[in-house]
Design a protein around this motif. Structure first.
Motif, PDB file in Angstrom:
ATOM      1  N   ALA A   1       0.901  -1.136  -0.115  1.00  0.00           N
ATOM      2  CA  ALA A   1       0.041   0.107   0.036  1.00  0.00           C
ATOM      3  C   ALA A   1       0.906   1.294   0.028  1.00  0.00           C
ATOM      4  CB  ALA A   1      -0.859  -0.049   1.260  1.00  0.00           C
ATOM      5  N   GLY A   2       1.962   1.174  -0.651  1.00  0.00           N
ATOM      6  CA  GLY A   2       2.850   2.467  -1.005  1.00  0.00           C
ATOM      7  C   GLY A   2       3.829   2.490   0.092  1.00  0.00           C
ATOM      8  N   GLN A   3       4.118   1.670   0.758  1.00  0.00           N
ATOM      9  CA  GLN A   3       4.792   1.687   2.318  1.00  0.00           C
ATOM     10  C   GLN A   3       5.804   0.441   2.118  1.00  0.00           C
ATOM     11  OE1 GLN A   3       4.956   4.290   4.287  1.00  0.00           O
ATOM     12  NE2 GLN A   3       3.231   5.011   3.048  1.00  0.00           N
ATOM     13  N   PRO A   4       7.324   0.733   2.260  1.00  0.00           N
ATOM     14  CA  PRO A   4       8.105  -0.472   2.299  1.00  0.00           C
ATOM     15  C   PRO A   4       7.856  -1.307   3.397  1.00  0.00           C
ATOM     16  CG  PRO A   4       9.257   1.494   3.372  1.00  0.00           C
ATOM     17  CD  PRO A   4       7.845   2.049   2.827  1.00  0.00           C
TER      18      PRO A   4
ATOM     19  N   PRO B   1      10.906 -10.001  -8.679  1.00  0.00           N
ATOM     20  CA  PRO B   1       9.542  -9.794  -9.187  1.00  0.00           C
ATOM     21  C   PRO B   1       9.790  -9.402 -10.585  1.00  0.00           C
ATOM     22  CG  PRO B   1      10.074  -8.708  -6.687  1.00  0.00           C
ATOM     23  CD  PRO B   1      11.243  -9.208  -7.417  1.00  0.00           C
ATOM     24  N   ALA B   2       9.147  -9.972 -11.178  1.00  0.00           N
ATOM     25  CA  ALA B   2       8.960  -9.619 -12.835  1.00  0.00           C
ATOM     26  C   ALA B   2       8.193  -8.198 -13.108  1.00  0.00           C
ATOM     27  CB  ALA B   2       8.188 -10.585 -13.545  1.00  0.00           C
ATOM     28  N   GLY B   3       8.941  -7.377 -13.847  1.00  0.00           N
ATOM     29  CA  GLY B   3       8.059  -6.391 -14.326  1.00  0.00           C
ATOM     30  C   GLY B   3       7.779  -5.323 -12.950  1.00  0.00           C
ATOM     31  N   VAL B   4       6.802  -4.677 -13.440  1.00  0.00           N
ATOM     32  CA  VAL B   4       6.342  -3.815 -12.528  1.00  0.00           C
ATOM     33  C   VAL B   4       4.698  -3.996 -11.835  1.00  0.00           C
ATOM     34  CG1 VAL B   4       7.682  -1.876 -13.017  1.00  0.00           C
ATOM     35  CG2 VAL B   4       5.438  -2.094 -14.150  1.00  0.00           C
ATOM     36  N   ASP B   5       4.466  -5.616 -11.942  1.00  0.00           N
ATOM     37  CA  ASP B   5       3.226  -5.874 -11.737  1.00  0.00           C
ATOM     38  C   ASP B   5       2.805  -5.652 -10.346  1.00  0.00           C
ATOM     39  OD1 ASP B   5       2.809  -6.218 -14.399  1.00  0.00           O
ATOM     40  OD2 ASP B   5       3.252  -8.399 -14.147  1.00  0.00           O
ATOM     41  N   ALA B   6       1.733  -5.617  -9.737  1.00  0.00           N
ATOM     42  CA  ALA B   6       1.300  -5.475  -8.209  1.00  0.00           C
ATOM     43  C   ALA B   6      -0.116  -6.476  -8.374  1.00  0.00           C
ATOM     44  CB  ALA B   6       0.785  -4.139  -8.055  1.00  0.00           C
ATOM     45  N   LEU B   7      -0.202  -6.906  -7.235  1.00  0.00           N
ATOM     46  CA  LEU B   7      -1.597  -7.852  -6.944  1.00  0.00           C
ATOM     47  C   LEU B   7      -2.218  -7.250  -5.382  1.00  0.00           C
ATOM     48  CD1 LEU B   7      -0.523  -9.705  -4.549  1.00  0.00           C
ATOM     49  CD2 LEU B   7       0.293 -11.053  -6.303  1.00  0.00           C
ATOM     50  N   LEU B   8      -3.445  -7.707  -5.274  1.00  0.00           N
ATOM     51  CA  LEU B   8      -4.114  -7.369  -4.040  1.00  0.00           C
ATOM     52  C   LEU B   8      -3.925  -8.457  -3.054  1.00  0.00           C
ATOM     53  CD1 LEU B   8      -7.404  -5.553  -5.780  1.00  0.00           C
ATOM     54  CD2 LEU B   8      -5.138  -4.524  -4.929  1.00  0.00           C
ATOM     55  N   VAL B   9      -3.861  -8.080  -1.890  1.00  0.00           N
ATOM     56  CA  VAL B   9      -3.732  -9.053  -0.816  1.00  0.00           C
ATOM     57  C   VAL B   9      -4.832  -8.700   0.130  1.00  0.00           C
ATOM     58  CG1 VAL B   9      -2.438  -9.934   1.109  1.00  0.00           C
ATOM     59  CG2 VAL B   9      -1.383  -8.796  -0.779  1.00  0.00           C
TER      60      VAL B   9
ATOM     61  N   GLN C   1     -10.004  -6.640   4.710  1.00  0.00           N
ATOM     62  CA  GLN C   1      -9.100  -5.695   4.370  1.00  0.00           C
ATOM     63  C   GLN C   1      -8.432  -6.124   3.203  1.00  0.00           C
ATOM     64  OE1 GLN C   1      -9.893  -3.121   6.684  1.00  0.00           O
ATOM     65  NE2 GLN C   1      -7.847  -2.803   7.132  1.00  0.00           N
ATOM     66  N   THR C   2      -7.947  -4.828   2.247  1.00  0.00           N
ATOM     67  CA  THR C   2      -7.391  -5.111   1.037  1.00  0.00           C
ATOM     68  C   THR C   2      -6.231  -4.066   0.773  1.00  0.00           C
ATOM     69  OG1 THR C   2      -9.676  -5.746  -0.105  1.00  0.00           O
ATOM     70  CG2 THR C   2      -7.595  -5.254  -1.552  1.00  0.00           C
ATOM     71  N   TRP C   3      -5.027  -4.816   0.724  1.00  0.00           N
ATOM     72  CA  TRP C   3      -3.934  -4.116   0.474  1.00  0.00           C
ATOM     73  C   TRP C   3      -3.242  -4.153  -1.003  1.00  0.00           C
ATOM     74  CZ3 TRP C   3      -4.950  -7.057   4.559  1.00  0.00           C
ATOM     75  CH2 TRP C   3      -5.115  -6.042   5.754  1.00  0.00           C
ATOM     76  N   GLU C   4      -2.308  -3.382  -1.605  1.00  0.00           N
ATOM     77  CA  GLU C   4      -1.822  -3.631  -2.701  1.00  0.00           C
ATOM     78  C   GLU C   4      -0.435  -3.969  -2.496  1.00  0.00           C
ATOM     79  OE1 GLU C   4      -2.096  -1.661  -6.813  1.00  0.00           O
ATOM     80  OE2 GLU C   4      -0.604  -0.382  -5.560  1.00  0.00           O
ATOM     81  N   LEU C   5       0.035  -4.925  -2.912  1.00  0.00           N
ATOM     82  CA  LEU C   5       1.502  -5.421  -2.847  1.00  0.00           C
ATOM     83  C   LEU C   5       2.257  -5.125  -4.176  1.00  0.00           C
ATOM     84  CD1 LEU C   5       3.763  -6.557  -0.571  1.00  0.00           C
ATOM     85  CD2 LEU C   5       3.389  -8.876  -1.825  1.00  0.00           C
ATOM     86  N   ALA C   6       3.286  -4.629  -4.204  1.00  0.00           N
ATOM     87  CA  ALA C   6       3.917  -4.070  -5.555  1.00  0.00           C
ATOM     88  C   ALA C   6       5.693  -4.490  -5.355  1.00  0.00           C
ATOM     89  CB  ALA C   6       3.739  -2.879  -6.032  1.00  0.00           C
ATOM     90  N   PRO C   7       6.254  -4.749  -6.367  1.00  0.00           N
ATOM     91  CA  PRO C   7       7.783  -4.683  -6.325  1.00  0.00           C
ATOM     92  C   PRO C   7       8.382  -3.611  -5.986  1.00  0.00           C
ATOM     93  CG  PRO C   7       6.872  -5.973  -8.467  1.00  0.00           C
ATOM     94  CD  PRO C   7       5.728  -5.172  -7.963  1.00  0.00           C
TER      95      PRO C   7
END
Length: 612
Positions: A493-496, A508-516, A521-527
């Protein structure tokens, strides 16, 4: 007979009315503001008419435009839903004067019960017990303060024309009365155009019990049993259920009969709700339950009554409006099982429940329950209307059956990137007091942080999500002391965040992200590299507008010393007042807030320099 029904509302209630009208063979007309041109209720109806700009005061609250839409589409009836013009007696009369069928009570009944002070006096005359308080015409601050002193603190200041939790302030001490009165009056004037108030004794162990009543034009009046709406936050209902936990048959009979008396006292026609406040310090007792007010409309929480009675209350409304007698006699109504409803709001519990706006890029609600909603994936949640985006209603043979089904559905819900209160609702439904049926109006405020959902997913959920991003496969149940592992950085969710992965996991491949998603509760996890390795900047004491709104009060001046938690600015947004406070002890180094100014989200209002 009603042939074409115009629905003078929006969102989930408009969609709800369309469903029943269609099942009855009635053609429907939706109205919409510019902001709602592509909304679900617009597409659900047979016809739709634009009625003005996004703000409700320029569209949904303009009776002349709604009447014009009815005339232009050939509608012969208007259903107001709830909120907006549903309890506006002048609008109801205008509908009738236009030769249309008004799906609601007579204007005289709305007026009789619309003003809380007059309604209470009418109930006293009808022999309905009322809460001790002051209902007088003298509205001077001095008289109101004296009456509060006489009643004894704590007291509740309530807008005479109020509703929906607005225009209400609890006051615990005489020293706080003047400021609370000013705030209450300001909100009442803004929301209802009427700043008059009444004073009530605040019940220290309160439960909110309400009774669904119905009347017709043939002299019939019945109740459809009670609902418990005690779980509230800032006087707004969050979770409702029927029947009320701990209500015995004798108490139920006394309260429901009092509700019918109240309805008969104003010759009530249509759907209405008699609201009572109960002192639950010794359980629910008939002699400790008092009339508060009557809502002369359908309630948000009507689905729980429908679930336990098997009746369609919107169908009842339409049939009564057509002049038919009530579909059931009192002896034909009975309670079957238990139902619980949770209101899903677009709001962020982590930010003091501030409303959240944006596009619903992901929106999927759990199964096994009834869902009433007016949005879908791709819909926009705007700042112009109430932030409730859905209701989830569970029905079971027992209260525990219904509770468990509702928890499961909320835990399986995914809402992103708009924040919502699903995780908070799960915590409330799982609280030991709620599970035991020990509920009161203060439970949420009393428990506070204990009801806050987790700030981040569990380690297991994070590892599984990170594995999906790295192609390492599912890792549920891993042991930190097992095979060698490496640490990888991600953005949650934008925090390291640092997550331990197998030593051979790929980058992690590319810049894809997924929802956890977990526990509602829902968060976004990104490389990590997707954001260029940049972390979040630390706060510098800047107080930013959390959403678009209007500055209605500035409580400090530049250079003033302030304490942590001290109110700096009051912002009005989405019909609610939001107090923005100092994050730490310090000095007001910069003041950009101006009373009356409209601001956008992220606008810097105040900057506080920390005390060294």
């Amino acid at each position: 007979m009603i042939r074409t029904l115009l629905i003078a509302n929006r969102g989930e209630i408009a969609c709800r009315i369309v469903r029943t009208a269609r099942a009855m063979g009635i053609r429907t007309v939706a109205v919409h503001s510019d902001a709602d041109a592509g909304a679900m209720h617009v597409r659900a109806a047979d016809m739709a008419v634009a009625i003005g700009p996004a703000p409700a005061r320029d569209s949904y609250l303009v009776g002349e435009r709604i009447l014009a839409a009815a005339r232009d589409t050939g509608a012969d009836a208007i259903h107001p839903g709830y909120g907006f013009l549903s309890e506006n007696a002048d609008f109801a009369q205008a509908v009738i004067d236009a030769g249309l069928t008004w799906v609601g009570p007579d204007p005289a009944s709305i007026r009789a019960m619309g003003l809380k002070d007059a309604a209470k006096q009418r109930m006293i005359d009808a022999g309905v017990p009322v809460t001790p308080g002051y209902l007088g015409e003298d509205q001077s601050p001095e008289r109101l303060r004296d009456e509060a002193d006489r009643i004894g603190y704590p007291v509740l200041i309530k807008a005479v024309a109020g509703g929906g939790g607005k225009g209400m302030r609890r006051v615990d001490a005489a020293a706080d009365f003047a400021e609370a009165l000013q705030s209450c009056r300001r909100e009442a004037a803004s929301s209802f155009g009427d700043d008059r108030v009444l004073i009530e004794k605040y019940v220290l162990s309160p439960r909110h019990i309400e009774v669904q009543v119905f009347g017709d034009r043939h002299g019939n009046a019945v109740h459809l049993f009670e609902r418990d709406c005690s779980l509230q936050r800032r006087h707004q209902k969050v979770i409702e259920e029927a029947p009320a936990p701990g209500m015995d048959a004798a108490t139920r009979a006394a309260v429901c009969e009092a509700a019918v008396r109240a309805a008969r006292a104003v010759d009530y026609v249509g759907a209405g709700t008699i609201e009572f406040i109960a002192d639950a310090s010794e359980g629910l007792r008939a002699d400790r339950i008092w009339f508060m007010e009557m809502n002369t409309r359908l309630q948000v929480e009507h689905p729980v009554t429908e679930a336990i009675t098997g009746q369609d209350l919107v169908e009842w409304q339409l049939r009564v409006a057509q002049g038919e007698p009530l579909p059931r006699r009192q002896e034909e109504l009975e309670i079957a099982g238990h139902a619980i409803e949770a209101r899903l709001y677009a709001e962020d519990p982590a930010k003091g429940f501030l409303p959240s706006i944006g596009t619903l890029e992901a929106f999927a609600l759990g199964e096994g329950v009834r869902v009433d909603t007016g949005v879908e994936q791709g819909s926009a949640v705007t700042p112009f209307y109430d932030p409730m985006i859905a209701k989830l209603i569970a029905h079971g043979a027992t209260r525990e059956d219904a509770r468990r089904r509702l928890v499961d559905a909320l835990e399986d819900s995914v809402v992103w990137p708009v924040r919502c209160n699903a995780g908070f609702l799960v915590q409330a439904l799982e609280h030991e007091d709620f599970v035991a049926g020990i509920v009161d109006n203060g439970l949420i405020a009393r428990e506070g942080d204990a009801l806050m959902p987790p700030e981040r997913p569990s380690e297991e959920a994070l590892v599984d999500a990170a594995a999906a991003l790295t192609g390492a496969g599912a890792l549920s149940g891993f042991r930190l002391n097992a095979a060698p592992r490496r640490e990888a950085r991600f953005l949650l969710a934008g925090q390291p965040v640092t997550i331990r992965l197998p030593a051979d996991a790929a980058e992690p491949a590319g810049v894809d992200a997924l929802l956890v998603s977990e526990s509602g509760q829902t968060w976004e996890l990104a490389p990590w590299r997707a954001a260029g390795g940049a972390g979040a900047a630390a706060g510098d004491g800047a107080i930013l507008a959390p959403m678009p709104g209007r500055v209605i009060a500035v409580a400090v001046t530049a250079g003033e010393q302030v304490a942590k938690g001290q109110r700096l600015v009051t912002l009005e947004a989405m019909k609610m007042e939001q107090n923005l406070v100092a994050p730490f002890d310090g000095t007001v180094a910069e003041l950009a807030a101006e009373e009356g100014r409209q601001v956008v989200e992220g606008h810097m209002l105040v900057r506080v320099r920390a005390t060294e």
